[in-house]
Design an enzyme around this catalytic site. Structure first.
Site, PDB file in Angstrom:
ATOM      1  N   THR A   1      -5.350  10.623  -1.851  1.00  0.00           N
ATOM      2  CA  THR A   1      -4.912  10.419  -0.461  1.00  0.00           C
ATOM      3  C   THR A   1      -3.675  11.262  -0.155  1.00  0.00           C
ATOM      4  O   THR A   1      -3.588  11.872   0.915  1.00  0.00           O
ATOM      5  CB  THR A   1      -4.622   8.918  -0.215  1.00  0.00           C
TER       6      THR A   1
ATOM      7  N   GLU B   1       0.829  -1.207   0.000  1.00  0.00           N
ATOM      8  CA  GLU B   1       0.000   0.000   0.000  1.00  0.00           C
ATOM      9  C   GLU B   1       0.862   1.255   0.000  1.00  0.00           C
ATOM     10  O   GLU B   1       0.483   2.289  -0.558  1.00  0.00           O
ATOM     11  CB  GLU B   1      -0.959   0.019   1.195  1.00  0.00           C
TER      12      GLU B   1
HETATM   13  N1  HSE Z   1      -5.423   7.044   7.775  1.00  0.00           N
HETATM   14  C1  HSE Z   1      -5.272   7.346   6.383  1.00  0.00           C
HETATM   15  C2  HSE Z   1      -5.643   8.792   6.149  1.00  0.00           C
HETATM   16  C3  HSE Z   1      -6.169   6.427   5.591  1.00  0.00           C
HETATM   17  O1  HSE Z   1      -6.641   9.239   6.715  1.00  0.00           O
HETATM   18  O2  HSE Z   1      -4.947   9.479   5.413  1.00  0.00           O
HETATM   19  C4  HSE Z   1      -6.111   6.677   4.111  1.00  0.00           C
HETATM   20  O3  HSE Z   1      -5.168   5.910   3.484  1.00  0.00           O
END
Ligand code: HSE
Length: 310
Positions: free
Chosen positions: A185, A132
């Site tokens: 992200t 990932e």
């Molecule tokens: N914890 C991570 C975020 C999850 O909120 O950026 C997304 O990959």
């Protein structure tokens, strides 16, 4: 003769409002299916990827599923084993539902089964996180661990992957809504301030600790009181059109809490039964449709199984 096998890894909701990078749960329905078969030449080859309009890399080293599986093969001294992999995405990509994590989990889980290795799911978490990581550049297991192990996962320390599965109350349902807008992200992480106000830290710690106690006590009212994210949600809500309107709908229809799923744009409501989850889903869908925003709604219990072989 090893004729191949098929596995599935579910989507997941990371952060669970109060646990940025350290809490997440798996859901039923969306996820990734991976088939592995004996290959014709040494090493791992990705033959095809279906189910996504976005062009995902077929190169093993650049693909989250391929990279995670390759790391495992190297660890087992099996990197020359001829294996062909097919990736069938059965979930939206870039949705905040852990699509890269599901790929990495399915990839490593499938190859581990194929090689009949003695490693268990818990041993595979670190390979899946490495997979990932090539997607968003960060090291966190809050999508990977629930997708692999199922349930609600709390991570004490991402570095060492010290984590534990928390109890999930039987009647707990999630209504997850994916508005079809693009949020990367990487961008959603980069926009966050690296400073936390002390008062907010105290309030957030209280909520997180109380949520854990609530889950052990299977107490919906305690869950309701603890699901408020004071730190991350206010910063990211601007990325998601009508976020606060959706939240109003969820809370006024008796959801226990509502927040952003992972890095967004998906959002989720936790509910104490399926009827509340369905009602929240229908009303949020109607709102988004009235604003011409296409969306998908998923209603699910907490998925306690995680990745499985068909
Ligand atoms: N914890 C991570 C975020 C999850 O909120 O950026 C997304 O990959």
């Amino acid at each position: 003769m090893n004729s191949g096998l098929k596995v599935f890894a579910p989507a997941s909701v990371a952060n669970m409002a109060v646990g940025y990078d350290i809490l997440g749960f798996a859901i039923d329905g969306p996820g990734d299916e991976i088939i592995v078969r004996p290959g014709k030449s040494p090493g791992l080859v990705i033959k095809q990827i279906t189910g996504t309009k976005k062009k995902l890399p077929l190169e093993v080293e650049k693909n989250t599923a391929g990279f995670a599986a390759l790391k495992l093969m190297k660890h087992l001294g099996e990197e020359t084993m001829p294996i062909e992999m097919e990736i069938h995405k059965k979930m939206p990509f870039g949705s905040g539902l852990g699509s890269s994590a599901a790929s990495a989990v399915a990839g490593v889980f499938a190859v581990n089964e194929f090689l009949k290795s003695s490693l268990g799911k818990r041993d595979l978490v670190k390979f899946a996180v490495q997979g990932e990581q090539i997607a968003d550049g960060a090291w966190h297991a809050d999508n990977v661990a629930p997708s692999l192990l199922g349930g609600i996962i709390l991570i004490r320390d991402n570095e060492s992957l010290d984590l534990v599965k928390l109890p999930a109350p039987d009647g707990l349902f999630a209504c997850v809504v994916y508005p079809h807008i693009s949020v990367l992200t990487k961008d959603s992480r980069a926009m966050l301030s690296d400073k936390v106000d002390l008062k907010q830290h105290i309030a957030q710690s209280g909520n997180l600790a109380y949520l854990v106690a609530a889950l052990y006590r299977l107490d919906f009212d305690m869950i309701r009181r603890s699901l408020t994210d004071l730190i991350i949600e206010p910063q990211r809500a601007t990325l998601i059109p009508h976020f606060y309107d959706m939240k109003d709908i969820a809370l006024s229809n008796n959801a226990l809490g509502f927040s952003i799923s992972g890095a967004g744009p998906s959002v989720f409501a936790l509910c104490e039964n399926s009827l509340i989850a369905e009602t929240v889903g229908e009303k949020i869908k109607a709102l988004l449709q009235s604003k011409s925003i296409e969306n998908d709604v998923f209603i699910s219990k907490i998925n306690t199984t995680g990745a499985f072989k068909f």
